[in-house]
Motif scaffolding. Structure first.
Motif, PDB file in Angstrom:
ATOM      1  N   ALA A  91      39.000  -8.168  13.408  1.00  0.00           N
ATOM      2  CA  ALA A  91      38.012  -7.871  14.452  1.00  0.00           C
ATOM      3  C   ALA A  91      36.620  -7.649  13.865  1.00  0.00           C
ATOM      4  O   ALA A  91      35.620  -7.861  14.553  1.00  0.00           O
ATOM      5  N   LEU A  92      36.550  -7.234  12.608  1.00  0.00           N
ATOM      6  CA  LEU A  92      35.260  -6.923  11.986  1.00  0.00           C
ATOM      7  C   LEU A  92      34.735  -8.053  11.103  1.00  0.00           C
ATOM      8  O   LEU A  92      33.755  -7.870  10.388  1.00  0.00           O
ATOM      9  N   HIS A  93      35.375  -9.216  11.177  1.00  0.00           N
ATOM     10  CA  HIS A  93      34.881 -10.371  10.419  1.00  0.00           C
ATOM     11  C   HIS A  93      33.457 -10.682  10.878  1.00  0.00           C
ATOM     12  O   HIS A  93      33.182 -10.809  12.066  1.00  0.00           O
ATOM     13  N   GLY A  94      32.528 -10.737   9.949  1.00  0.00           N
ATOM     14  CA  GLY A  94      31.137 -11.027  10.274  1.00  0.00           C
ATOM     15  C   GLY A  94      30.332  -9.817  10.713  1.00  0.00           C
ATOM     16  O   GLY A  94      29.162  -9.944  11.040  1.00  0.00           O
ATOM     17  N   VAL A  95      30.949  -8.641  10.710  1.00  0.00           N
ATOM     18  CA  VAL A  95      30.276  -7.410  11.118  1.00  0.00           C
ATOM     19  C   VAL A  95      29.879  -6.627   9.875  1.00  0.00           C
ATOM     20  O   VAL A  95      30.708  -6.371   9.002  1.00  0.00           O
ATOM     21  N   ALA A 115      26.647  -0.104   2.477  1.00  0.00           N
ATOM     22  CA  ALA A 115      26.759  -1.524   2.803  1.00  0.00           C
ATOM     23  C   ALA A 115      27.361  -2.309   1.643  1.00  0.00           C
ATOM     24  O   ALA A 115      28.199  -3.187   1.849  1.00  0.00           O
ATOM     25  N   ALA A 116      26.942  -1.976   0.423  1.00  0.00           N
ATOM     26  CA  ALA A 116      27.478  -2.658  -0.757  1.00  0.00           C
ATOM     27  C   ALA A 116      28.967  -2.372  -0.933  1.00  0.00           C
ATOM     28  O   ALA A 116      29.739  -3.251  -1.333  1.00  0.00           O
ATOM     29  N   GLU A 117      29.388  -1.143  -0.627  1.00  0.00           N
ATOM     30  CA  GLU A 117      30.789  -0.760  -0.796  1.00  0.00           C
ATOM     31  C   GLU A 117      31.689  -1.260   0.330  1.00  0.00           C
ATOM     32  O   GLU A 117      32.875  -1.505   0.112  1.00  0.00           O
ATOM     33  N   LEU A 118      31.148  -1.406   1.519  1.00  0.00           N
ATOM     34  CA  LEU A 118      31.966  -1.666   2.702  1.00  0.00           C
ATOM     35  C   LEU A 118      32.066  -3.133   3.120  1.00  0.00           C
ATOM     36  O   LEU A 118      32.912  -3.474   3.946  1.00  0.00           O
ATOM     37  N   ASN A 119      31.212  -3.970   2.577  1.00  0.00           N
ATOM     38  CA  ASN A 119      31.118  -5.335   3.077  1.00  0.00           C
ATOM     39  C   ASN A 119      31.264  -6.365   1.978  1.00  0.00           C
ATOM     40  O   ASN A 119      30.899  -6.114   0.829  1.00  0.00           O
ATOM     41  N   PRO A 120      31.747  -7.558   2.346  1.00  0.00           N
ATOM     42  CA  PRO A 120      31.758  -8.646   1.369  1.00  0.00           C
ATOM     43  C   PRO A 120      30.321  -9.077   1.069  1.00  0.00           C
ATOM     44  O   PRO A 120      29.413  -8.821   1.866  1.00  0.00           O
ATOM     45  N   PRO A 121      30.096  -9.725  -0.063  1.00  0.00           N
ATOM     46  CA  PRO A 121      28.736 -10.098  -0.469  1.00  0.00           C
ATOM     47  C   PRO A 121      27.965 -10.911   0.567  1.00  0.00           C
ATOM     48  O   PRO A 121      26.750 -10.749   0.682  1.00  0.00           O
ATOM     49  N   GLU A 122      28.642 -11.760   1.321  1.00  0.00           N
ATOM     50  CA  GLU A 122      27.919 -12.573   2.303  1.00  0.00           C
ATOM     51  C   GLU A 122      27.334 -11.726   3.436  1.00  0.00           C
ATOM     52  O   GLU A 122      26.407 -12.148   4.119  1.00  0.00           O
ATOM     53  N   LEU A 123      27.851 -10.512   3.631  1.00  0.00           N
ATOM     54  CA  LEU A 123      27.276  -9.583   4.610  1.00  0.00           C
ATOM     55  C   LEU A 123      26.354  -8.569   3.944  1.00  0.00           C
ATOM     56  O   LEU A 123      25.287  -8.253   4.469  1.00  0.00           O
ATOM     57  N   SER A 124      26.766  -8.045   2.802  1.00  0.00           N
ATOM     58  CA  SER A 124      25.952  -7.014   2.153  1.00  0.00           C
ATOM     59  C   SER A 124      24.659  -7.590   1.583  1.00  0.00           C
ATOM     60  O   SER A 124      23.615  -6.922   1.609  1.00  0.00           O
ATOM     61  N   GLY A 125      24.687  -8.827   1.096  1.00  0.00           N
ATOM     62  CA  GLY A 125      23.491  -9.434   0.511  1.00  0.00           C
ATOM     63  C   GLY A 125      22.302  -9.457   1.461  1.00  0.00           C
ATOM     64  O   GLY A 125      21.236  -8.919   1.133  1.00  0.00           O
ATOM     65  N   PRO A 126      22.453 -10.063   2.645  1.00  0.00           N
ATOM     66  CA  PRO A 126      21.330 -10.058   3.590  1.00  0.00           C
ATOM     67  C   PRO A 126      20.920  -8.652   4.018  1.00  0.00           C
ATOM     68  O   PRO A 126      19.734  -8.377   4.205  1.00  0.00           O
ATOM     69  N   PHE A 127      21.887  -7.763   4.134  1.00  0.00           N
ATOM     70  CA  PHE A 127      21.564  -6.391   4.524  1.00  0.00           C
ATOM     71  C   PHE A 127      20.712  -5.722   3.445  1.00  0.00           C
ATOM     72  O   PHE A 127      19.699  -5.090   3.738  1.00  0.00           O
ATOM     73  N   LEU A 128      21.118  -5.862   2.194  1.00  0.00           N
ATOM     74  CA  LEU A 128      20.396  -5.221   1.100  1.00  0.00           C
ATOM     75  C   LEU A 128      18.996  -5.811   0.923  1.00  0.00           C
ATOM     76  O   LEU A 128      18.107  -5.136   0.408  1.00  0.00           O
TER      77      LEU A 128
END
Length: 133
Positions: A91-95, A115-128
């Motif tokens: 359910a959280l894929h892409g979130v 964000a770095a700990e909770l998400n895969p790189p494809e999500l954490s990268g843009p966030f960071l």
């Protein structure tokens, strides 16, 4: 400190950006990042109490007198979202999940760490990179 679940969607962000563009607010430095990252601008702020009630109890039970109480509370929030990510992975894929703390000079570093700990790189990268140029 009390936890709250806040959420938004890209559709809501785009609508807020459109409104801000019409008002000329997007010309202000950092305003776009504010719309994306500040929970006060999100679609739903402080919803789903039943989802964070156990976290609230854990925070209440933590020792507020300890020197590292703030970090301990932050760790509890990150752990709760990590459990949620594991429990609801499909359910959280892409979130992008992250912890934010209002009215704290440590907010951005907490957001980045979580964000770095909770998400895969494809999500954490843009966030960071959200505040980059």
């Amino acid at each position: 400190m009390s936890p709250g679940l806040c959420l938004t969607t890209l559709e809501h962000l785009h609508a807020r950006r459109s409104d801000a563009a019409e008002n000329g607010d997007l010309s202000e430095p950092g305003y776009d990042a504010y719309l994306r990252g500040d929970t006060a601008e999100w679609r739903d702020e402080l919803v789903g109490w039943d989802q964070v009630e156990a976290v609230a109890r854990a925070i209440d039970e933590a020792d507020d007198d300890a020197d590292d109480w703030f970090e301990e509370h932050t760790d509890v929030l990150i752990a709760a979202l990590a459990a949620l990510r594991e429990e609801r992975a499909d359910a959280l894929h892409g979130v992008t999940l992250f912890v934010s703390v209002t009215d704290s000079d440590a907010s951005e570093s907490i957001e980045n760490r979580s964000a770095a700990e909770l998400n895969p790189p494809e999500l954490s990268g843009p966030f960071l990179a959200r505040y980059a140029g």
